[in-house]
Scaffold this active site. Structure first.
Site, short mmCIF file in Angstrom:
data_model
loop_
_atom_site.label_atom_id
_atom_site.label_comp_id
_atom_site.label_asym_id
_atom_site.label_seq_id
_atom_site.Cartn_x
_atom_site.Cartn_y
_atom_site.Cartn_z
N HIS A 62 45.90 41.88 27.95
CA HIS A 62 46.40 43.16 27.62
C HIS A 62 45.76 43.65 26.30
O HIS A 62 45.61 44.84 26.17
CB HIS A 62 47.98 43.18 27.39
CG HIS A 62 48.73 42.82 28.44
ND1 HIS A 62 49.45 41.56 28.90
CD2 HIS A 62 48.94 43.65 29.59
CE1 HIS A 62 49.99 41.76 29.82
NE2 HIS A 62 49.96 43.00 30.39
N ARG A 214 52.24 35.43 34.60
CA ARG A 214 52.77 34.23 35.21
C ARG A 214 52.43 32.84 35.09
O ARG A 214 52.91 32.00 35.58
CB ARG A 214 52.72 34.68 36.73
CG ARG A 214 53.29 35.81 37.11
CD ARG A 214 53.82 35.92 38.57
NE ARG A 214 54.79 36.91 38.98
CZ ARG A 214 54.61 38.13 39.14
NH1 ARG A 214 53.14 38.60 39.47
NH2 ARG A 214 55.46 38.95 39.42
#
Ligand code: PAF
Length: 303
Positions: A62, A214
């Site tokens: 990100h 995840r």
């Protein structure tokens, strides 16, 4: 509270947040209706609005999207949205346990020089009576969509709402979720959204593993084994000159070395995720499970 300004160390001039924006400081809006006039005014003043939609739990991937946005030509205002979108989670998926480390996420945004963050609540995005959804079409039912029914309808619905709320000039998405990126590009084209979509290459660990929120669900042993996905993709891409069958065979051979990583699919497609071409630009995509954690990855392949 619909708005708060978090200083990065130095104080902003008094009154500078009056309009919901303080240059050089992070302003957090939870109410989308309060953010829309801010980004509209900034656009009117010649600033380029770059939206980075996220579900939070921000990692290096990100941060790379934010850095990429800040390097775009023009005077860029990066806007990060943080919203765990219930519409894109199916029954039995991990909506409840999805990580929500808001303070750490805001700190990451501040460190990366983000000036505007949107943190809406579910009732802001889907008030009672909200029924309309975007349909992702046939590609939305393939690959990830084959095992996650309705997932991409949920993704496109929230992304289209974010586009309307923020009104960006450009929106950035990671290539790690290549099917999502492809479907967003298609939606922008099909529904005439006046913005451009930028795909940013996947950020990887030293062993090649693609960064993903995840990955935090993997125990150390699973994490070690899961690197086979990236190795398989590299093995496939490295024999691309020998054609599609050789690419798939090389990747499959690598995956076979880790039977505990349960393969869901390994596919070679064209760059828009149509049928694989005999030559030219293609994409090699893999999905597998490590325990109960589903992992995906992909690489470009020049056939
Ligand atoms: O990639 C994600 O994190 C999500 O699918 C997105 C694009 C933020 C939509 O909820």
């Amino acid at each position: 509270m619909s708005r708060s300004t978090i200083p990065p160390g130095s104080a902003a001039p008094a009154g500078s947040t009056r309009n919901g924006y303080a240059p050089g400081r992070l302003t957090v809006h939870s109410d989308p209706a309060k953010l829309t006039p801010v980004t509209r005014a900034l656009r009117g003043a010649g600033r380029k609005i770059a939206l980075i939609p996220t579900m939070g739990a921000l990692h290096e991937g990100h941060r790379e999207l934010i850095r990429h946005a800040r390097r775009l030509p023009g005077t860029v205002v990066p806007v990060v949205s943080i919203f765990v979108n219930p519409l894109q989670f199916g029954a039995g998926e991990d909506l409840e346990r999805y990580p929500r480390p808001l303070e750490a996420d805001l700190e990451a945004c501040r460190e990366e020089g983000v000036e505007l963050v949107l943190t809406p609540q579910v009732e802001h995005m889907y008030p009672p009576g909200s029924e309309t959804r975007i349909a992702a079409g046939a590609l939305g039912d393939e690959l990830e969509g084959a095992v996650r029914k309705g997932h991409f309808d949920g993704v496109l619905t929230v992304v289209s709402k974010l586009f309307h709320i923020v009104g960006p000039d450009v929106a950035l998405f990671g290539e790690k979720d290549y099917q999502q990126l492809t479907l967003v590009r298609r939606m922008v084209r099909d529904l005439d959204f006046p913005l451009s979509v930028v795909g940013v290459p996947t950020v990887r660990e030293d062993d090649g593993m693609a960064l993903s929120s995840r990955n935090a669900y993997l125990d150390p042993e699973q994490r070690g084994r899961a690197a086979v996905l990236a190795r398989a993709l590299v093995a496939g891409a490295s024999v691309s000159a020998r054609g599609p069958d050789a690419v798939l065979a090389a990747a499959r051979a690598e995956l076979a070395a880790e039977p505990d990583i349960e393969l869901d699919y390994l596919e070679l497609r064209d760059a828009d995720l149509g049928p694989a071409p005999a030559s030219g630009e293609a994409r090699l995509l893999v999905a597998a499970r490590a325990g109960s954690t589903r992992l995906i990855d992909n690489v470009p392949v020049a056939l």
